[in-house]
Design a protein around this motif. Structure first.
Motif, PDB file in Angstrom:
ATOM      1  N   PRO A  88      54.815  36.498  34.951  1.00 52.74           N
ATOM      2  CA  PRO A  88      53.702  35.906  35.756  1.00 52.74           C
ATOM      3  C   PRO A  88      52.886  36.940  36.342  1.00 52.74           C
ATOM      4  N   ASP A  89      53.294  38.147  36.493  1.00 58.63           N
ATOM      5  CA  ASP A  89      52.464  39.212  37.080  1.00 58.63           C
ATOM      6  C   ASP A  89      51.282  39.241  36.055  1.00 58.63           C
ATOM      7  N   GLN A  90      51.085  39.130  35.093  1.00 52.92           N
ATOM      8  CA  GLN A  90      50.079  39.342  34.120  1.00 52.92           C
ATOM      9  C   GLN A  90      49.062  38.041  33.989  1.00 52.92           C
ATOM     10  N   LEU A  91      49.481  36.953  34.641  1.00 51.91           N
ATOM     11  CA  LEU A  91      48.523  35.936  34.921  1.00 51.91           C
ATOM     12  C   LEU A  91      47.218  36.321  35.653  1.00 51.91           C
ATOM     13  N   ARG A  92      46.111  35.607  35.571  1.00 56.00           N
ATOM     14  CA  ARG A  92      44.989  35.901  36.328  1.00 56.00           C
ATOM     15  C   ARG A  92      45.477  35.247  37.746  1.00 56.00           C
ATOM     16  N   LYS A  93      44.895  35.557  38.733  1.00 55.97           N
ATOM     17  CA  LYS A  93      44.861  35.392  40.115  1.00 55.97           C
ATOM     18  C   LYS A  93      44.931  34.093  40.147  1.00 55.97           C
ATOM     19  N   GLY A  94      43.927  33.288  39.799  1.00 53.49           N
ATOM     20  CA  GLY A  94      43.666  31.802  39.899  1.00 53.49           C
ATOM     21  C   GLY A  94      44.797  31.008  39.223  1.00 53.49           C
ATOM     22  N   TYR A 140      34.583  36.856  13.435  1.00 56.78           N
ATOM     23  CA  TYR A 140      34.736  35.695  14.418  1.00 56.78           C
ATOM     24  C   TYR A 140      35.872  35.494  14.298  1.00 56.78           C
ATOM     25  N   ILE A 141      36.808  35.288  13.370  1.00 55.98           N
ATOM     26  CA  ILE A 141      38.153  34.912  13.316  1.00 55.98           C
ATOM     27  C   ILE A 141      38.932  35.890  13.983  1.00 55.98           C
ATOM     28  N   LEU A 142      38.758  37.124  13.943  1.00 61.86           N
ATOM     29  CA  LEU A 142      39.427  38.221  14.511  1.00 61.86           C
ATOM     30  C   LEU A 142      39.421  38.018  16.305  1.00 61.86           C
ATOM     31  N   GLY A 143      37.845  37.849  16.373  1.00 64.65           N
ATOM     32  CA  GLY A 143      37.691  37.663  18.119  1.00 64.65           C
ATOM     33  C   GLY A 143      38.565  36.280  18.596  1.00 64.65           C
ATOM     34  N   GLY A 144      38.457  35.156  17.655  1.00 65.75           N
ATOM     35  CA  GLY A 144      39.298  33.981  18.145  1.00 65.75           C
ATOM     36  C   GLY A 144      40.831  34.408  18.199  1.00 65.75           C
ATOM     37  N   ILE A 145      41.312  35.067  17.453  1.00 63.22           N
ATOM     38  CA  ILE A 145      42.596  35.562  17.512  1.00 63.22           C
ATOM     39  C   ILE A 145      42.921  36.309  18.765  1.00 63.22           C
ATOM     40  N   GLY A 146      42.063  37.189  19.022  1.00 59.31           N
ATOM     41  CA  GLY A 146      41.955  38.076  20.235  1.00 59.31           C
ATOM     42  C   GLY A 146      42.021  37.259  21.326  1.00 59.31           C
ATOM     43  N   TYR A 147      41.055  36.109  21.385  1.00 61.14           N
ATOM     44  CA  TYR A 147      41.103  35.385  22.570  1.00 61.14           C
ATOM     45  C   TYR A 147      42.495  34.454  22.758  1.00 61.14           C
ATOM     46  N   LEU A 148      43.008  33.983  21.779  1.00 60.97           N
ATOM     47  CA  LEU A 148      44.305  33.501  21.855  1.00 60.97           C
ATOM     48  C   LEU A 148      45.270  34.389  22.564  1.00 60.97           C
ATOM     49  N   VAL A 149      45.434  35.307  21.669  1.00 56.81           N
ATOM     50  CA  VAL A 149      46.233  36.595  22.527  1.00 56.81           C
ATOM     51  C   VAL A 149      46.313  36.790  23.831  1.00 56.81           C
ATOM     52  N   TRP A 150      44.896  37.269  24.117  1.00 58.44           N
ATOM     53  CA  TRP A 150      44.660  37.409  25.573  1.00 58.44           C
ATOM     54  C   TRP A 150      44.798  36.220  26.387  1.00 58.44           C
ATOM     55  N   SER A 151      44.583  34.889  26.060  1.00 54.79           N
ATOM     56  CA  SER A 151      44.684  33.852  26.898  1.00 54.79           C
ATOM     57  C   SER A 151      46.208  33.496  27.004  1.00 54.79           C
ATOM     58  N   TYR A 152      47.251  33.821  26.339  1.00 53.68           N
ATOM     59  CA  TYR A 152      48.506  33.812  26.020  1.00 53.68           C
ATOM     60  C   TYR A 152      49.050  34.384  27.320  1.00 53.68           C
ATOM     61  N   PHE A 153      48.695  35.604  27.706  1.00 57.13           N
ATOM     62  CA  PHE A 153      49.049  36.541  28.632  1.00 57.13           C
ATOM     63  C   PHE A 153      48.294  36.431  29.975  1.00 57.13           C
TER      64      PHE A 153
END
Length: 171
Positions: free
Chosen positions: A74-80, A31-44
């Motif tokens: 900014p090219d890595q941001l979600r389209k929204g 779960y902690i690893l998943g949270g870290i993964g989400y934080l990294v993903w959301s950063y980009f």
């Protein structure tokens, strides 16, 4: 979350992760690893666009600029998120009288998907205004025609009418 806060949270999560692995609580470690993964993903993918949007609505343009500058690619941001990023960049450039740069950002924003017609309407109205400033009246008319096809607020309709009056006096 801004970059510094994310790094702090990730550092704390890594400490908890190490403890969970040491104590052999592997299910918690996942779960902690998943949270870290989400934080990294959301950063980009999310960046600091949400915080910048809040600052923009409060008319704190310095903070908006600083938060947008934290986004390296900014090219890595979600389209929204990318649409809001380009819209705010365009408005900041317009406030600093950098018309060509503002037009570039609004052009990019106009090609991205928007949740509501009113949001895209503001982008097209800004493009029409820039075209009016640059005395490219045919482009201003084209942007206004596109904006009229959208479901706009009364305020936006009034702005479009004012631009049309200005176009009719100049052409």
């Amino acid at each position: 979350m801004n970059k510094t806060f994310r790094i702090t949270v990730i550092a704390i999560a890594v400490a908890f992760l190490l403890y969970a692995v040491y104590a052999q609580h592997y299910n918690i470690a996942v779960y902690i690893l998943g949270g870290i993964g989400y934080l990294v993903w959301s950063y980009f993918r999310e960046g600091t666009v949400f915080l910048a949007t809040q600052a923009f609505h409060k008319q704190d343009y310095e903070k908006t600029k600083r938060l947008l500058d934290e986004i390296n690619n900014p090219d890595q941001l979600r389209k929204g998120r990318r649409g809001y990023y380009e819209f705010m960049r365009g408005n900041l450039a317009l406030k600093e009288e950098r018309i060509d740069e503002a037009e570039y950002h609004f052009q990019l924003a106009s090609r991205l998907p928007w949740k509501r017609d009113t949001e895209k309407g503001f982008v097209l109205i800004n493009l029409a205004n820039i075209a009016l400033r640059k005395k490219t009246y045919d482009r201003a008319t084209a942007y206004l025609d596109l904006a009229k096809k959208l479901k706009l607020t009364a305020r936006q309709q009034t702005i479009i009418e004012k631009i049309e009056v200005e176009l009719n006096t100049r052409s």
